[in-house]
Design a protein around this motif. Structure first.
Motif, short mmCIF file in Angstrom:
data_model
loop_
_atom_site.label_atom_id
_atom_site.label_comp_id
_atom_site.label_asym_id
_atom_site.label_seq_id
_atom_site.Cartn_x
_atom_site.Cartn_y
_atom_site.Cartn_z
N ARG A 1 7.36 -30.73 -16.88
CA ARG A 1 8.34 -31.07 -15.85
C ARG A 1 8.78 -32.52 -16.04
O ARG A 1 8.01 -33.37 -16.46
N CYS A 2 10.02 -32.77 -15.70
CA CYS A 2 10.59 -34.11 -15.83
C CYS A 2 9.90 -35.05 -14.84
O CYS A 2 9.81 -34.74 -13.65
N THR B 1 11.09 -37.75 -13.73
CA THR B 1 12.11 -38.35 -12.89
C THR B 1 12.55 -37.42 -11.76
O THR B 1 12.51 -37.78 -10.59
N CYS B 2 12.96 -36.19 -12.11
CA CYS B 2 13.49 -35.28 -11.09
C CYS B 2 12.57 -34.11 -10.76
O CYS B 2 12.77 -33.44 -9.76
N GLY B 3 11.56 -33.84 -11.58
CA GLY B 3 10.61 -32.78 -11.30
C GLY B 3 11.02 -31.39 -11.75
O GLY B 3 10.29 -30.43 -11.53
N ASN B 4 12.16 -31.25 -12.39
CA ASN B 4 12.60 -29.94 -12.88
C ASN B 4 11.98 -29.61 -14.23
O ASN B 4 11.50 -30.49 -14.94
N THR C 1 11.65 -28.80 -18.08
CA THR C 1 12.36 -29.20 -19.30
C THR C 1 12.33 -28.03 -20.27
O THR C 1 11.87 -26.94 -19.91
N CYS D 1 15.26 -34.44 -20.22
CA CYS D 1 15.53 -33.50 -19.15
C CYS D 1 17.00 -33.10 -19.21
O CYS D 1 17.89 -33.95 -19.10
N LYS E 1 18.71 -31.51 -17.01
CA LYS E 1 19.37 -31.56 -15.71
C LYS E 1 19.80 -32.98 -15.34
O LYS E 1 20.95 -33.24 -15.03
N CYS E 2 18.85 -33.93 -15.36
CA CYS E 2 19.20 -35.30 -14.95
C CYS E 2 19.61 -36.18 -16.13
O CYS E 2 19.95 -37.34 -15.95
N HIS F 1 17.92 -37.63 -18.37
CA HIS F 1 17.06 -38.80 -18.52
C HIS F 1 16.02 -38.52 -19.59
O HIS F 1 15.48 -37.43 -19.68
#
Length: 63
Positions: A10-11, A13-16, A18, A35, A37-38, A40
């Motif tokens: 999981r990222c 930074t955002c927790g989603n 990868t 990631c 999504k973000c 980053h």
């Protein structure tokens, strides 16, 4: 035979989730985790399912 489960990283930074899936016995050093999504990128270490974010030094931030 030892059963090894796998899970998605999981990222930090955002927790989603990868796009990287690792097993419970995986060790990573200085791994660039991106990631989708973000957008980053984080430099991480993974040992025993514990994620440690490495802070980039001043030289890499100025690029």
């Amino acid at each position: 035979m030892i059963k090894c489960e796998s899970y998605w990283l999981r990222c930090p930074t955002c927790g989603n989730k990868t796009r990287v899936k690792i097993r419970t016995d995986t060790e990573l050093k200085n791994f660039p985790l991106f990631c989708p999504k973000c957008k980053h990128e984080s430099l991480i270490n993974v040992k025993r399912q514990q994620i440690v974010v490495i802070e980039p030094d001043a030289k890499t931030q100025s690029r």
